[in-house]
Design a protein around this motif. Structure first.
Motif, PDB file in Angstrom:
ATOM      1  N   PHE A   1       7.188 -12.175  17.244  1.00  0.00           N
ATOM      2  CA  PHE A   1       7.921 -12.527  18.458  1.00  0.00           C
ATOM      3  C   PHE A   1       9.013 -11.500  18.754  1.00  0.00           C
ATOM      4  N   ALA A   2       9.646 -10.967  17.699  1.00  0.00           N
ATOM      5  CA  ALA A   2      10.681  -9.944  17.900  1.00  0.00           C
ATOM      6  C   ALA A   2      10.080  -8.669  18.476  1.00  0.00           C
TER       7      ALA A   2
ATOM      8  N   PHE B   1       7.767  -8.577  20.554  1.00  0.00           N
ATOM      9  CA  PHE B   1       7.498  -8.843  21.963  1.00  0.00           C
ATOM     10  C   PHE B   1       8.776  -8.956  22.789  1.00  0.00           C
ATOM     11  N   ILE B   2       9.784  -9.652  22.244  1.00  0.00           N
ATOM     12  CA  ILE B   2      10.955  -9.979  23.052  1.00  0.00           C
ATOM     13  C   ILE B   2      11.974  -8.838  23.084  1.00  0.00           C
ATOM     14  N   LEU B   3      12.095  -8.048  21.994  1.00  0.00           N
ATOM     15  CA  LEU B   3      13.094  -6.982  21.973  1.00  0.00           C
ATOM     16  C   LEU B   3      12.818  -5.901  23.019  1.00  0.00           C
ATOM     17  N   PRO B   4      11.578  -5.381  23.138  1.00  0.00           N
ATOM     18  CA  PRO B   4      11.351  -4.410  24.222  1.00  0.00           C
ATOM     19  C   PRO B   4      11.547  -5.018  25.597  1.00  0.00           C
ATOM     20  N   LEU B   5      11.228  -6.306  25.746  1.00  0.00           N
ATOM     21  CA  LEU B   5      11.389  -6.944  27.038  1.00  0.00           C
ATOM     22  C   LEU B   5      12.857  -7.038  27.432  1.00  0.00           C
ATOM     23  N   VAL B   6      13.698  -7.454  26.493  1.00  0.00           N
ATOM     24  CA  VAL B   6      15.125  -7.625  26.792  1.00  0.00           C
ATOM     25  C   VAL B   6      15.838  -6.275  26.878  1.00  0.00           C
ATOM     26  N   ILE B   7      15.702  -5.459  25.817  1.00  0.00           N
ATOM     27  CA  ILE B   7      16.421  -4.187  25.788  1.00  0.00           C
ATOM     28  C   ILE B   7      15.869  -3.222  26.826  1.00  0.00           C
ATOM     29  N   GLY B   8      14.532  -3.184  26.954  1.00  0.00           N
ATOM     30  CA  GLY B   8      13.934  -2.288  27.940  1.00  0.00           C
ATOM     31  C   GLY B   8      14.325  -2.648  29.357  1.00  0.00           C
ATOM     32  N   THR B   9      14.292  -3.951  29.682  1.00  0.00           N
ATOM     33  CA  THR B   9      14.695  -4.377  31.027  1.00  0.00           C
ATOM     34  C   THR B   9      16.164  -4.055  31.287  1.00  0.00           C
TER      35      THR B   9
ATOM     36  N   GLY C   1      11.983   2.260  20.500  1.00  0.00           N
ATOM     37  CA  GLY C   1      12.817   1.886  19.366  1.00  0.00           C
ATOM     38  C   GLY C   1      12.934   0.391  19.175  1.00  0.00           C
ATOM     39  N   SER C   2      13.071  -0.363  20.268  1.00  0.00           N
ATOM     40  CA  SER C   2      13.161  -1.817  20.142  1.00  0.00           C
ATOM     41  C   SER C   2      11.851  -2.426  19.680  1.00  0.00           C
ATOM     42  N   TYR C   3      10.723  -1.812  20.052  1.00  0.00           N
ATOM     43  CA  TYR C   3       9.436  -2.328  19.587  1.00  0.00           C
ATOM     44  C   TYR C   3       9.226  -2.035  18.096  1.00  0.00           C
ATOM     45  N   LYS C   4       9.668  -0.866  17.653  1.00  0.00           N
ATOM     46  CA  LYS C   4       9.474  -0.482  16.264  1.00  0.00           C
ATOM     47  C   LYS C   4      10.577  -0.994  15.341  1.00  0.00           C
ATOM     48  N   ALA C   5      11.648  -1.556  15.886  1.00  0.00           N
ATOM     49  CA  ALA C   5      12.781  -1.968  15.056  1.00  0.00           C
ATOM     50  C   ALA C   5      12.400  -2.975  13.972  1.00  0.00           C
TER      51      ALA C   5
END
Length: 330
Positions: A120-121, A123-131, A161-165
């Motif tokens: 879930f992280a 999926f959600i981290l690129p969505l939040v940080i990228g947006t 970076g947020s996807y690979k974190a």
């Protein structure tokens, strides 16, 4: 009143530098005192986790993969919610979940439900940080003095970076834990040899070694204690050894597991085989130490140029520079 400036060497205020160094030294002393007075037992949480594992094995939960234990903790309830969200989005694959669970076990996290949190992280981290970065860079005009290529690089870098974190975090934890286990493995094998020659069974030997090495090498003691519990409860002893190899991402552990399985299957002497493995691992550890020592001169070149040589020049040329300045001003 004008502030009084201290003596200067090459334009640097000596009193200011000395004050900064004294403050850093005081902070380091306070940090050392805090670390020394707040030492915790490294085995406390691990003993609790091992007791929970023992209760699970008693209840027969390990042999059932379709039925999960009841979710009574906040972590498992959150994992259930994440799993439901991922299932509704059709983003949950069995292979992906299994890989995440193996990585979590190798990192020392016993709960398999955390795999859904990791997925879930991703999926959600690129969505939040990228947006956030897209809105900030292209709508709110962040980094306006940067070129378009640099702004695009910032957005793309934040997304990647947020996807690979989560994967980078798990990889770092696995690497640190593997290195800690590698350091204590030769000593553990020596103790296993002593226990085997003393007549202890394999599960009793693993339990004894985990108690003896629990303080010095808590990660290795944790794994050996868990293996001892599984050897006592699982119907197939081979599964307990294979679980040990799966939980530790280390080639040496796989060699030990293969030796254990062969001795269980063919009845070969355990002590002699473990003694050979221990000697090999000690030689390997010595070779790694010699390799690091051989790389040390090349590694020390950059710190020598950046930190040691400037200080040496200041110590040698500082008095001469001060005397030249005094002669020019007089």
């Amino acid at each position: 009143m004008t502030p009084v400036s201290g003596p200067k060497i090459l334009g640097i205020d000596v009193l200011m530098v000395a004050t900064a160094l004294a403050g850093m030294a005081t902070f380091a002393v306070l940090l050392a005192i805090y670390a020394a007075t707040t030492v915790r037992d490294p085995m406390a949480k691990r003993v609790k986790a091992l007791n929970e594992r023992r209760e699970q094995l008693k209840a027969g939960i390990v042999v059932s993969t379709s039925k999960r234990r009841k979710r009574i903790t906040n972590t498992s309830e959150a994992a259930d919610r994440f799993r439901n969200i991922l299932s509704s989005l059709k983003m949950l694959q069995d292979e992906q979940v299994e890989k995440a669970q193996i990585k979590l076990m190798q990192a020392g996290f016993r709960s398999k439900d955390l795999a859904f949190v990791v997925i879930f992280a991703r999926f959600i981290l690129p969505l939040v940080i990228g947006t956030t970065m897209i809105v900030g860079v292209y709508l709110l005009d962040w980094f306006s003095d940067y070129s378009s290529l640099k702004r695009y690089g910032i957005v793309a870098g934040s997304l990647i970076g947020s996807y690979k974190a989560p994967d980078v975090f798990l990889k770092n934890k696995v690497q640190k834990r593997t290195n800690a286990i590698r350091k204590g493995l030769p000593d553990a094998l020596d103790l296993l040899v002593i226990c085997a020659e003393a007549g202890l069974t394999v599960d009793a030997a693993f339990s004894r070694v985990s108690k003896e090495l629990g303080k010095a090498y808590p990660e290795l003691g944790d794994e050996f204690a868990l293996t001892s519990i599984e050897l006592g409860f699982l119907t197939d002893r081979r599964s307990a050894f294979e679980n040990l190899a799966m939980r530790i991402d280390l080639e040496a552990i796989r060699g030990v597991v293969t030796t254990m399985i062969q001795t269980e299957k063919y009845g070969t002497p355990l002590a002699s085989a473990l003694r050979v493995l221990s000697a090999e691992f000690r030689n390997e550890r010595m070779m790694r130490a010699e390799e690091k020592a051989a790389r040390l001169p090349a590694i020390m070149t950059v710190p020598l140029i950046l930190f040691i040589l400037p200080v040496l020049f200041i110590v040698i040329l500082g008095p001469a520079a001060c005397s030249i300045q005094d002669n020019l001003m007089s």
